[in-house]
Design an enzyme around this catalytic site. Structure first.
Site, PDB file in Angstrom:
ATOM      1  N   SER A 219       0.819  -1.201   0.000  1.00 35.96           N
ATOM      2  CA  SER A 219       0.000   0.000   0.000  1.00 35.96           C
ATOM      3  C   SER A 219       0.865   1.268   0.000  1.00 35.96           C
ATOM      4  CB  SER A 219      -0.941  -0.062   1.190  1.00 35.96           C
ATOM      5  OG  SER A 219      -2.083   0.670   0.896  1.00 35.96           O
TER       6      SER A 219
ATOM      7  N   LYS B 182       4.128   2.069  -2.416  1.00 35.34           N
ATOM      8  CA  LYS B 182       4.525   3.266  -3.167  1.00 35.34           C
ATOM      9  C   LYS B 182       5.970   3.589  -2.785  1.00 35.34           C
ATOM     10  CE  LYS B 182      -0.041   5.353  -1.972  1.00 35.34           C
ATOM     11  NZ  LYS B 182      -1.063   4.682  -2.698  1.00 35.34           N
TER      12      LYS B 182
ATOM     13  N   TRP C  80     -10.269   0.349  -4.704  1.00 35.60           N
ATOM     14  CA  TRP C  80      -9.706   1.690  -4.448  1.00 35.60           C
ATOM     15  C   TRP C  80      -8.310   1.819  -5.084  1.00 35.60           C
ATOM     16  CZ3 TRP C  80     -11.219   6.324  -3.216  1.00 35.60           C
ATOM     17  CH2 TRP C  80     -10.421   7.218  -2.482  1.00 35.60           C
TER      18      TRP C  80
ATOM     19  N   HIS D  16      -7.758  -5.727   0.595  1.00 33.66           N
ATOM     20  CA  HIS D  16      -6.509  -4.973   0.711  1.00 33.66           C
ATOM     21  C   HIS D  16      -5.722  -5.470   1.922  1.00 33.66           C
ATOM     22  CE1 HIS D  16      -4.031  -1.464   0.029  1.00 33.66           C
ATOM     23  NE2 HIS D  16      -4.204  -1.036   1.263  1.00 33.66           N
TER      24      HIS D  16
HETATM   25  C1  GTR Z   1      -5.396   4.491   1.697  1.00 33.96           C
HETATM   26  C2  GTR Z   1      -4.808   5.322   0.602  1.00 33.96           C
HETATM   27  C3  GTR Z   1      -4.136   4.414  -0.370  1.00 33.96           C
HETATM   28  C4  GTR Z   1      -3.250   3.400   0.316  1.00 33.96           C
HETATM   29  C5  GTR Z   1      -3.774   2.936   1.649  1.00 33.96           C
HETATM   30  C6  GTR Z   1      -2.778   2.271   2.586  1.00 33.96           C
HETATM   31  O1  GTR Z   1      -6.192   5.155   2.550  1.00 33.96           O
HETATM   32  O2  GTR Z   1      -5.820   6.063   0.011  1.00 33.96           O
HETATM   33  O3  GTR Z   1      -3.447   5.155  -1.346  1.00 33.96           O
HETATM   34  O4  GTR Z   1      -1.963   3.884   0.430  1.00 33.96           O
HETATM   35  O5  GTR Z   1      -4.311   3.953   2.378  1.00 33.96           O
HETATM   36  O6  GTR Z   1      -1.623   2.662   2.679  1.00 33.96           O
HETATM   37  O7  GTR Z   1      -3.216   1.361   3.303  1.00 33.96           O
END
Ligand code: GTR
Length: 419
Positions: free
Chosen positions: A258, A262, A349, A399
């Site tokens: 996540s 990045k 998402w 996720h």
């Molecule tokens: C979310 C964000 C994503 C992702 C995620 C995470 O809220 O919008 O881009 O990075 O967090 O890191 O779990």
């Protein structure tokens, strides 16, 4: 005031609506509503010529694309500080019935032992030769990685668990760090808490290394970003691993989930010492294409997390088409090193298809090296990894980082790593 303005004022006042909120585009989850887009070609030079050799790519085009990401998205990454040193607080305690050892190391960023520093937790299989190691930051503290009383507690209390007794949190992220399976696969794992570098909130930079090390590193806080600071920390873990005789530091595998996915992509783009890079559901601002409007957008990112990227990135909030980059170009900076991009079906998402298309469109740069990328034109079905040098899967579920993901990563690494 005109009557219409009165009405608008009353509406805003009574409903708490601001005009910007009213205008913020709703999240698109409808494939048929993805507007058409054209991706920039990673092989097209600023003079409009096509790169055809790896030499041209390495000498000119790759540095050019890295600079575009530096100037428009993530900011500059400074060199390590000269005063950096390591203190090994635990040399190698046998764990898992003797088949592994646990080490703990504090990376001091400056001379002396004062804050700031970063605690690294390491598990290595017990062998008589240096071992390859997975490297990644964790979300909630090293003590959450395994239910292990000996893991040093975080020195800095912050984050969503700041009010909880840290003792009660031991092992609570263990499902994301299947340490025993990693060790059984012949790999070590090294991890640190990303808050040691910069707390993840909009004012976190004031407490993190962007402020505390600004003189030491000769960089102003706004010249880089939280993602940049976390990525810098990953390179410091690599610096330590290079000094550890039990580790094969030429074979380190960078991974992140996540926001930390990045981060791993940005760290891997900047630091060629990581021999394999893995993005687990890194989504917008990570592996996913920004021009493909589906799920999270640049505006969403910059609104919820204004500290993750540099200020200039906000100018693309509603105009990804104006960016000189898109995220397949970030992935192409990993070439020719093996790259794994993973998605989860329910993680809309993060735009699984946008992550796949990005991985696919990094292919032409791998092709310069005569390497095969994802090897397919259409997104594969769930739980069906595809690709050679660029591998991709979308697994069932939400996720998260699961044992399924790790099993694929270990299998992928096995094809490239010499043990
Ligand atoms: C979310 C964000 C994503 C992702 C995620 C995470 O809220 O919008 O881009 O990075 O967090 O890191 O779990």
């Amino acid at each position: 005031m005109h009557i219409k303005n009165y009405l608008l004022f009353a509406l805003v006042f009574l409903t708490g609506y601001t005009v910007t909120q009213a205008q913020a585009p709703a999240t698109n989850y409808d494939e048929s509503k993805v507007p058409p887009y054209t991706l920039p070609d990673p092989l097209l030079t600023p003079e409009g010529k096509k790169v055809v050799t790896t030499a041209e790519w390495e000498q000119n085009q790759r540095p050019y694309i890295l600079k575009l990401f530096t100037e428009n998205v993530y900011g500059r990454i400074p060199h390590k500080s000269s005063g950096m040193h390591f203190s090994v607080t635990e040399q190698g305690t046998p764990v898992m019935g003797g088949k592994a050892v646990r080490k703990q190391v504090t990376i001091h960023f400056e001379k002396g032992d004062k804050w700031p520093f970063m605690d690294v937790l390491i598990y290595l299989p017990k062998t008589n030769h240096p071992v390859p190691v997975f490297v990644g930051l964790n979300f909630n503290g090293n003590h959450t990685v395994a239910p292990d009383k000996e893991i040093r507690l975080p020195q800095y209390r912050a984050g969503k668990n700041k009010d909880a007794d840290p003792e009660t949190l031991r092992g609570t992220s263990a499902s994301r760090w299947p340490v025993e399976s990693i060790v059984n696969g012949g790999y070590g794992v090294a991890t640190a808490w990303y808050y040691d570098l910069e707390p993840d909130n909009k004012d976190g930079w004031k407490d993190g290394i962007r402020t505390t090390l600004k003189e030491t590193l000769h960089i102003a806080p706004e010249e880089w970003s939280a993602i940049g600071a976390w990525a810098w920390g990953l390179s410091r873990i690599q610096d330590y691993l290079e000094t550890d005789k039990d580790v094969d530091a030429k074979q380190t595998i960078l991974l992140g989930h996540s926001r930390l996915g990045k981060t791993s992509l940005w760290a891997g783009a900047n630091d060629g010492r990581f021999s394999i890079v893995i993005s687990n559901e890194s989504g917008e601002g990570g592996a996913a294409l920004s021009r493909r409007i589906y799920g999270e957008t640049i505006r969403n990112l910059n609104t919820s997390f204004p500290h993750w990227f540099i200020e200039r990135y906000k100018s693309f909030n509603d105009h990804p088409e104006k960016m000189p980059t898109d995220q397949h170009m970030l992935l192409s900076l990993i070439a020719p090193r093996p790259l794994y991009v993973a998605s989860a079906e329910e993680d809309r998402w993060a735009d699984p298809k946008g992550e796949f298309l990005s991985a696919k469109n990094a292919g032409p740069v791998y092709a310069l090296y005569k390497l095969e990328g994802v090897g397919v034109t259409e997104m594969p079905p769930v739980n069906t990894p595809v690709g050679k040098s660029v591998r991709y899967h979308v697994r069932t579920g939400k996720h998260d980082v699961t044992l399924y993901d790790w099993t694929q990563y270990i299998h992928f690494a096995d094809q490239y790593i010499k043990k």
